[in-house]
Scaffold this motif. Structure first.
Motif, PDB file in Angstrom:
ATOM      1  N   VAL A   1       0.837  -1.206   0.000  1.00 14.16           N
ATOM      2  CA  VAL A   1       0.000   0.000   0.000  1.00 14.16           C
ATOM      3  C   VAL A   1       0.865   1.246   0.000  1.00 14.16           C
ATOM      4  O   VAL A   1       0.580   2.218  -0.715  1.00 14.16           O
ATOM      5  CB  VAL A   1      -0.949  -0.009   1.219  1.00 14.16           C
ATOM      6  N   ASP A   2       1.943   1.231   0.780  1.00 13.14           N
ATOM      7  CA  ASP A   2       2.847   2.383   0.822  1.00 13.14           C
ATOM      8  C   ASP A   2       3.475   2.643  -0.549  1.00 13.14           C
ATOM      9  O   ASP A   2       3.612   3.798  -0.970  1.00 13.14           O
ATOM     10  CB  ASP A   2       3.935   2.149   1.865  1.00 13.14           C
TER      11      ASP A   2
ATOM     12  N   LEU B   1       3.517   5.840  -5.559  1.00 15.68           N
ATOM     13  CA  LEU B   1       3.333   5.945  -7.007  1.00 15.68           C
ATOM     14  C   LEU B   1       2.287   6.997  -7.340  1.00 15.68           C
ATOM     15  O   LEU B   1       2.477   7.813  -8.260  1.00 15.68           O
ATOM     16  CB  LEU B   1       2.931   4.583  -7.565  1.00 15.68           C
ATOM     17  N   LEU B   2       1.202   7.016  -6.596  1.00 17.49           N
ATOM     18  CA  LEU B   2       0.181   8.054  -6.802  1.00 17.49           C
ATOM     19  C   LEU B   2       0.757   9.440  -6.551  1.00 17.49           C
ATOM     20  O   LEU B   2       0.437  10.395  -7.280  1.00 17.49           O
ATOM     21  CB  LEU B   2      -1.012   7.803  -5.871  1.00 17.49           C
TER      22      LEU B   2
ATOM     23  N   GLN C   1       3.615  10.385  -7.195  1.00 18.15           N
ATOM     24  CA  GLN C   1       4.471  10.768  -8.323  1.00 18.15           C
ATOM     25  C   GLN C   1       3.666  11.385  -9.457  1.00 18.15           C
ATOM     26  O   GLN C   1       4.221  11.788 -10.475  1.00 18.15           O
ATOM     27  CB  GLN C   1       5.249   9.555  -8.852  1.00 18.15           C
ATOM     28  N   GLY C   2       2.340  11.473  -9.273  1.00 18.05           N
ATOM     29  CA  GLY C   2       1.482  12.080 -10.278  1.00 18.05           C
ATOM     30  C   GLY C   2       0.863  11.101 -11.250  1.00 18.05           C
ATOM     31  O   GLY C   2       0.245  11.529 -12.238  1.00 18.05           O
ATOM     32  N   ILE C   3       0.990   9.789 -10.992  1.00 21.35           N
ATOM     33  CA  ILE C   3       0.375   8.783 -11.853  1.00 21.35           C
ATOM     34  C   ILE C   3      -1.077   8.601 -11.431  1.00 21.35           C
ATOM     35  O   ILE C   3      -1.365   8.341 -10.261  1.00 21.35           O
ATOM     36  CB  ILE C   3       1.111   7.439 -11.774  1.00 21.35           C
ATOM     37  N   SER C   4      -2.007   8.723 -12.360  1.00 21.70           N
ATOM     38  CA  SER C   4      -3.429   8.571 -12.056  1.00 21.70           C
ATOM     39  C   SER C   4      -3.744   7.113 -11.755  1.00 21.70           C
ATOM     40  O   SER C   4      -3.190   6.204 -12.393  1.00 21.70           O
ATOM     41  CB  SER C   4      -4.280   9.040 -13.236  1.00 21.70           C
ATOM     42  N   PRO C   5      -4.633   6.846 -10.792  1.00 18.60           N
ATOM     43  CA  PRO C   5      -4.949   5.457 -10.464  1.00 18.60           C
ATOM     44  C   PRO C   5      -5.479   4.662 -11.658  1.00 18.60           C
ATOM     45  O   PRO C   5      -5.199   3.462 -11.778  1.00 18.60           O
ATOM     46  CB  PRO C   5      -5.998   5.581  -9.349  1.00 18.60           C
ATOM     47  N   GLU C   6      -6.232   5.320 -12.545  1.00 13.43           N
ATOM     48  CA  GLU C   6      -6.758   4.609 -13.710  1.00 13.43           C
ATOM     49  C   GLU C   6      -5.675   4.286 -14.739  1.00 13.43           C
ATOM     50  O   GLU C   6      -5.935   3.594 -15.730  1.00 13.43           O
ATOM     51  CB  GLU C   6      -7.876   5.408 -14.370  1.00 13.43           C
ATOM     52  N   HIS C   7      -4.458   4.753 -14.490  1.00 16.38           N
ATOM     53  CA  HIS C   7      -3.321   4.451 -15.362  1.00 16.38           C
ATOM     54  C   HIS C   7      -2.351   3.480 -14.707  1.00 16.38           C
ATOM     55  O   HIS C   7      -1.222   3.312 -15.174  1.00 16.38           O
ATOM     56  CB  HIS C   7      -2.591   5.737 -15.751  1.00 16.38           C
ATOM     57  N   ILE C   8      -2.786   2.855 -13.613  1.00 14.80           N
ATOM     58  CA  ILE C   8      -1.953   1.895 -12.884  1.00 14.80           C
ATOM     59  C   ILE C   8      -2.637   0.531 -12.897  1.00 14.80           C
ATOM     60  O   ILE C   8      -3.823   0.409 -12.620  1.00 14.80           O
ATOM     61  CB  ILE C   8      -1.721   2.341 -11.431  1.00 14.80           C
TER      62      ILE C   8
END
Length: 298
Positions: free
Chosen positions: A122-123, A128-129, A131-138
């Motif tokens: 989870v950490d 990662l979030l 860092q500016g990465i959208s959750p729908e892109h992970i």
């Protein structure tokens, strides 16, 4: 019929079983990682970048999308495996998808018991979030216990208010640490390494004396899977963990989750580790990539 090249995976598990039966140590972590990594060829046109302050590696295929990421959970029964043992396999997958991948280490049992591994997952997702990465892109992806974590980490993340990722690709997932599946009997003579006592022994090391194999953050079949993104599961037909995959698929479908399950005949646990070597592994990687690209919007 299984390919000649896929026999490397079978031999790996036979050797591991014989070592366990002799009760001889399998060497230090680095040696174990090297033997596992030997199954996978080195993909071309991929760069690896260490992550400052974290035990993680960025896998960056040439011409990959910078804002689509595979978050990779390695297997190893919670007592082994690392970003180094699985680096090349996840690199083959990232290259096929056309996205970056982040593979990270988490604390090992028995020194660290549940939920230490999950909390670290989870950490890493939160990082990662940030860092500016959208959750729908992970997209979460993992093998064996890492496959289970690809689902349970979502449940844990949601419980503390984090957004869910686009979906998950668990392969040879280990979720039922009570080892109740009928495939433990049906595939007893086909699986070259795993059996009920082994899985239950690993569960004891991972859970400790006070942990429960029915904790929904351990076995997602006891959790609420409603609202999760699509899940694509792969499993070998000769695995005793075959029913772990079947039960996970059934549980997700009952919760209204879009699920795909592919069973690869005659294949052993985590046969995808032979990527670049065996046609079955390469086929599995390509199937995952074809499934993942539209989920990530690629």
């Amino acid at each position: 019929m299984a390919s000649k090249e896929s026999e490397a995976v079978r031999r790996h598990w036979v050797t591991s079983r014989e070592s366990a039966q002799r009760d001889t140590p399998d060497g230090d972590q680095e040696s174990g990682d090297h033997r596992w990594a030997e199954l996978t060829t080195e993909p071309t046109d991929v760069d690896y970048l260490s992550v400052e302050g974290r035990q993680a590696i960025w896998i960056v295929p040439h011409n990959a999308s910078a804002d689509r990421v595979l978050l990779c959970f390695h297997g190893g029964g919670y007592i082994g495996g690392s970003r180094y043992s699985h680096r090349k396999m996840f690199a083959h997958l990232a290259k096929a998808v056309g996205a970056r991948a982040l593979v990270f280490d988490y604390p090992m049992a028995p020194e660290h018991t549940h939920p230490a591994q999950l909390d670290h997952g989870v950490d890493t997702y939160r990082w990662l979030l940030n860092q500016g990465i959208s959750p729908e892109h992970i997209l979460f992806v993992g093998d064996s216990v890492g496959g289970g974590m690809a689902v349970t980490t979502q449940l844990r993340a949601r419980s503390i208010g984090l957004p869910l990722p686009a979906g998950a690709m668990p392969f040879s997932p280990a979720v039922d640490f009570e080892a109740t599946g009928a495939s433990y009997d049906a595939n007893r003579d086909r699986d070259e390494f795993f059996h009920r006592d082994l899985v239950r022994g690993l569960a004891y090391l991972f859970l400790g004396p006070d942990g429960s194999p029915r904790d929904p953050f351990v076995n997602p079949l006891y959790g609420d899977l409603t609202g999760l993104g699509p899940i694509y599961i792969q499993v070998g037909g000769d695995e005793v963990l075959l029913d772990d995959a079947n039960m996970l698929a059934e549980g997700a479908e009952k919760a209204g989750v879009e699920v795909r399950l592919d069973v690869f005949p005659e294949m052993q646990h985590t046969f995808q580790m032979a990527a670049g070597r065996a046609p079955e592994a390469d086929d599995a990687i390509q199937r995952m990539a074809l499934w993942a690209r539209p989920v990530l919007g690629l």
